[in-house]
Design a protein around this motif. Structure first.
Motif, PDB file in Angstrom:
ATOM      1  N   ILE A  99      30.819  38.759 107.103  1.00  0.00           N
ATOM      2  CA  ILE A  99      31.362  40.052 106.690  1.00  0.00           C
ATOM      3  C   ILE A  99      30.278  41.089 106.415  1.00  0.00           C
ATOM      4  N   ALA A 100      29.170  40.641 105.843  1.00  0.00           N
ATOM      5  CA  ALA A 100      28.171  41.636 105.423  1.00  0.00           C
ATOM      6  C   ALA A 100      26.767  41.325 105.904  1.00  0.00           C
ATOM      7  N   GLY A 101      26.596  40.269 106.697  1.00  0.00           N
ATOM      8  CA  GLY A 101      25.264  39.914 107.182  1.00  0.00           C
ATOM      9  C   GLY A 101      24.316  39.556 106.046  1.00  0.00           C
ATOM     10  N   ARG A 102      24.867  39.000 104.972  1.00  0.00           N
ATOM     11  CA  ARG A 102      24.032  38.658 103.805  1.00  0.00           C
ATOM     12  C   ARG A 102      23.876  37.145 103.688  1.00  0.00           C
ATOM     13  N   THR A 103      22.674  36.719 103.344  1.00  0.00           N
ATOM     14  CA  THR A 103      22.404  35.282 103.186  1.00  0.00           C
ATOM     15  C   THR A 103      22.225  34.970 101.698  1.00  0.00           C
ATOM     16  N   THR A 112      35.862  38.130  96.329  1.00  0.00           N
ATOM     17  CA  THR A 112      34.406  37.912  96.404  1.00  0.00           C
ATOM     18  C   THR A 112      33.847  38.536  97.682  1.00  0.00           C
ATOM     19  N   THR A 113      34.596  38.480  98.771  1.00  0.00           N
ATOM     20  CA  THR A 113      34.073  39.107  99.996  1.00  0.00           C
ATOM     21  C   THR A 113      34.054  40.631  99.846  1.00  0.00           C
ATOM     22  N   GLN A 114      35.042  41.178  99.153  1.00  0.00           N
ATOM     23  CA  GLN A 114      35.009  42.624  98.880  1.00  0.00           C
ATOM     24  C   GLN A 114      33.764  42.964  98.048  1.00  0.00           C
ATOM     25  N   ALA A 115      33.500  42.147  97.027  1.00  0.00           N
ATOM     26  CA  ALA A 115      32.319  42.387  96.185  1.00  0.00           C
ATOM     27  C   ALA A 115      31.043  42.319  97.017  1.00  0.00           C
ATOM     28  N   VAL A 116      30.979  41.323  97.890  1.00  0.00           N
ATOM     29  CA  VAL A 116      29.783  41.163  98.726  1.00  0.00           C
ATOM     30  C   VAL A 116      29.626  42.365  99.649  1.00  0.00           C
ATOM     31  N   SER A 117      30.723  42.883 100.151  1.00  0.00           N
ATOM     32  CA  SER A 117      30.601  44.039 101.046  1.00  0.00           C
ATOM     33  C   SER A 117      30.290  45.321 100.272  1.00  0.00           C
ATOM     34  N   GLY A 125      27.947  45.311  97.980  1.00  0.00           N
ATOM     35  CA  GLY A 125      26.570  45.132  97.480  1.00  0.00           C
ATOM     36  C   GLY A 125      26.492  44.263  96.237  1.00  0.00           C
ATOM     37  N   GLY A 126      27.637  43.698  95.837  1.00  0.00           N
ATOM     38  CA  GLY A 126      27.649  42.830  94.654  1.00  0.00           C
ATOM     39  C   GLY A 126      27.433  41.366  95.032  1.00  0.00           C
ATOM     40  N   HIS A 127      27.723  40.506  94.076  1.00  0.00           N
ATOM     41  CA  HIS A 127      27.479  39.073  94.239  1.00  0.00           C
ATOM     42  C   HIS A 127      28.783  38.308  93.994  1.00  0.00           C
ATOM     43  N   ALA A 128      28.739  36.992  94.158  1.00  0.00           N
ATOM     44  CA  ALA A 128      29.998  36.251  94.213  1.00  0.00           C
ATOM     45  C   ALA A 128      29.950  34.968  93.399  1.00  0.00           C
ATOM     46  N   ASP A 181      21.737  50.765  86.084  1.00  0.00           N
ATOM     47  CA  ASP A 181      21.200  49.758  85.162  1.00  0.00           C
ATOM     48  C   ASP A 181      22.016  48.476  85.120  1.00  0.00           C
ATOM     49  N   TYR A 182      22.829  48.254  86.149  1.00  0.00           N
ATOM     50  CA  TYR A 182      23.601  47.006  86.141  1.00  0.00           C
ATOM     51  C   TYR A 182      23.764  46.477  87.562  1.00  0.00           C
ATOM     52  N   SER A 183      23.904  45.158  87.648  1.00  0.00           N
ATOM     53  CA  SER A 183      24.313  44.520  88.903  1.00  0.00           C
ATOM     54  C   SER A 183      25.618  43.788  88.600  1.00  0.00           C
ATOM     55  N   PHE A 184      26.329  43.422  89.643  1.00  0.00           N
ATOM     56  CA  PHE A 184      27.601  42.733  89.370  1.00  0.00           C
ATOM     57  C   PHE A 184      27.882  41.608  90.343  1.00  0.00           C
ATOM     58  N   SER A 185      28.678  40.680  89.826  1.00  0.00           N
ATOM     59  CA  SER A 185      29.245  39.597  90.625  1.00  0.00           C
ATOM     60  C   SER A 185      30.749  39.628  90.373  1.00  0.00           C
ATOM     61  N   THR A 186      31.511  38.904  91.156  1.00  0.00           N
ATOM     62  CA  THR A 186      32.973  38.947  90.994  1.00  0.00           C
ATOM     63  C   THR A 186      33.588  37.560  91.070  1.00  0.00           C
ATOM     64  N   ILE A 187      34.575  37.364  90.186  1.00  0.00           N
ATOM     65  CA  ILE A 187      35.437  36.168  90.236  1.00  0.00           C
ATOM     66  C   ILE A 187      36.833  36.655  90.618  1.00  0.00           C
ATOM     67  N   GLY A 188      37.438  36.037  91.607  1.00  0.00           N
ATOM     68  CA  GLY A 188      38.848  36.279  91.895  1.00  0.00           C
ATOM     69  C   GLY A 188      39.578  34.975  91.601  1.00  0.00           C
ATOM     70  N   ALA A 189      40.357  34.964  90.528  1.00  0.00           N
ATOM     71  CA  ALA A 189      40.997  33.697  90.147  1.00  0.00           C
ATOM     72  C   ALA A 189      42.087  33.324  91.155  1.00  0.00           C
ATOM     73  N   GLY A 190      42.184  32.042  91.409  1.00  0.00           N
ATOM     74  CA  GLY A 190      43.254  31.519  92.256  1.00  0.00           C
ATOM     75  C   GLY A 190      43.116  31.966  93.695  1.00  0.00           C
TER      76      GLY A 190
END
Ligand code: KMH
Ligand code: ZN
Length: 307
Positions: free
Chosen positions: A288-292, A245-250, A252-255, A229-238
């Motif tokens: 990294i993940a073939g995602r557009t 963000t690339t880890q999140a994308v790989s 299945g998350g967002h950036a 019931d959730y989707s996610f995105s990621t912020i990596g500060a600095g």
């Protein structure tokens, strides 16, 4: 975890924020024109969502002037159909009552919502104070090393119910594992209904560290609490912006990228613009993940935005 049917990646660009100062980077947008242009360019580069704070156009000091939000939204909407996500975090020096006003005023399709109080602690800022010239003396440097960013359960109840009233979908900013449990509590209280869109925020002083294992842990806890019931995105500060963000994308998350979160395009290289940060994210997600990049239509459908 919910995945977007197309498999594409939702890129959010946080164009200015409230942490960095104009003297740190000449690329940081300050005036309404600069902020609106940064949003338009980020959208052209592949961002489906722009996260917006406002600043005093003269000094660059973060404020929460609703006329500025209105002006920026008008300019951006005249040129793009990018999803505008105003902040309800503002700056830690602003009260929750002040911060939520932007939802009543703009009635936006999305906004941010910060899922718990943290002590931003001033040590990084105090260090930076020696290094950077400020155009104004930040209020928070006034003799304390603590800076509580207040988001009590009572605040969350008001914030989330106001968003619900206006049909505004929150990006649920979780700065630590405990914030995921706060979110669970809000769901149990009926202040918000799944599906949820969570932003894992790593690397803010006072929150969870910007570390790959921590991102895996945040996701594992979210899986346990919210299942599908959730989707996610990621912020990596600095400097952890792209590693996380690339880890999140790989996964299945967002950036989310942008000058709010990092002033650098690469190690030792200043970002010339928000658009450049988005372009780099677009290229990494593909490599990294073939995602557009997800389109605004897809994101509106996936997150059930009112458009
Ligand atoms: N400044 C970021 C760490 C908000 O504006 O509501 C999180 C953020 C919160 O963007
Ligand atoms: Zn923000």
């Amino acid at each position: 975890m919910r995945t977007i049917p197309s498999g594409n990646v939702i890129i959010t660009c946080a164009v200015t924020g409230a942490i960095h100062t104009p003297t740190m980077s000449s690329a940081l947008p300050v005036t309404p024109d600069e902020i609106a242009n940064a949003c338009i360019e980020a959208s052209e580069a592949g961002a489906a969502v722009v996260h917006v704070h406002v600043r005093d156009p003269e000094t660059g000091e973060p404020n929460h002037d609703l006329d500025l939000f209105d002006e920026i939204a008008g300019r951006v909407q005249a040129e793009t159909d990018v999803i505008i996500q105003p902040t309800t975090g503002g700056a830690p020096t602003m009260s929750p009552e002040e911060r939520i006003q932007v939802v009543n005023r703009l009635e936006p399709e999305m906004c941010s919502c910060n899922m718990g109080s943290i002590n931003f602690g001033l040590y990084p800022m105090l260090d930076a104070h020696d290094e950077w010239e400020y155009d104004w003396e930040p209020e928070y440097l006034d003799g304390t090393t603590d800076l509580i960013f207040q988001n009590t359960f009572e605040d969350l109840s008001v914030m989330l119910q106001t968003m619900n009233e206006y049909g505004t979908v929150p990006s649920l900013e979780c700065y630590d594992v405990g914030h995921l449990y706060n979110l669970k509590h809000c769901v149990e209280q009926g202040w918000i209904e799944p599906p949820l869109h969570i932003e894992f925020v790593l690397g803010i002083h006072g929150g969870i560290g910007a570390d790959s294992k921590n991102l895996t842990h945040m996701k594992r806890v979210a899986d346990d609490l919210f299942g599908d019931d959730y989707s996610f995105s990621t912020i990596g500060a600095g400097s952890m912006e792209y590693p996380l963000t690339t880890q999140a994308v790989s996964m299945g998350g967002h950036a989310r990228v942008g000058l709010e979160d990092s002033l650098y395009l690469a190690r030792g290289e200043w970002a010339p613009s928000n658009a450049a940060l988005v372009e780099k994210m677009v290229s990494l997600a593909w490599e990294i993940a073939g995602r557009t990049p997800a389109t605004t239509e897809e994101v509106r459908e996936f997150l059930d935005l009112k458009g």
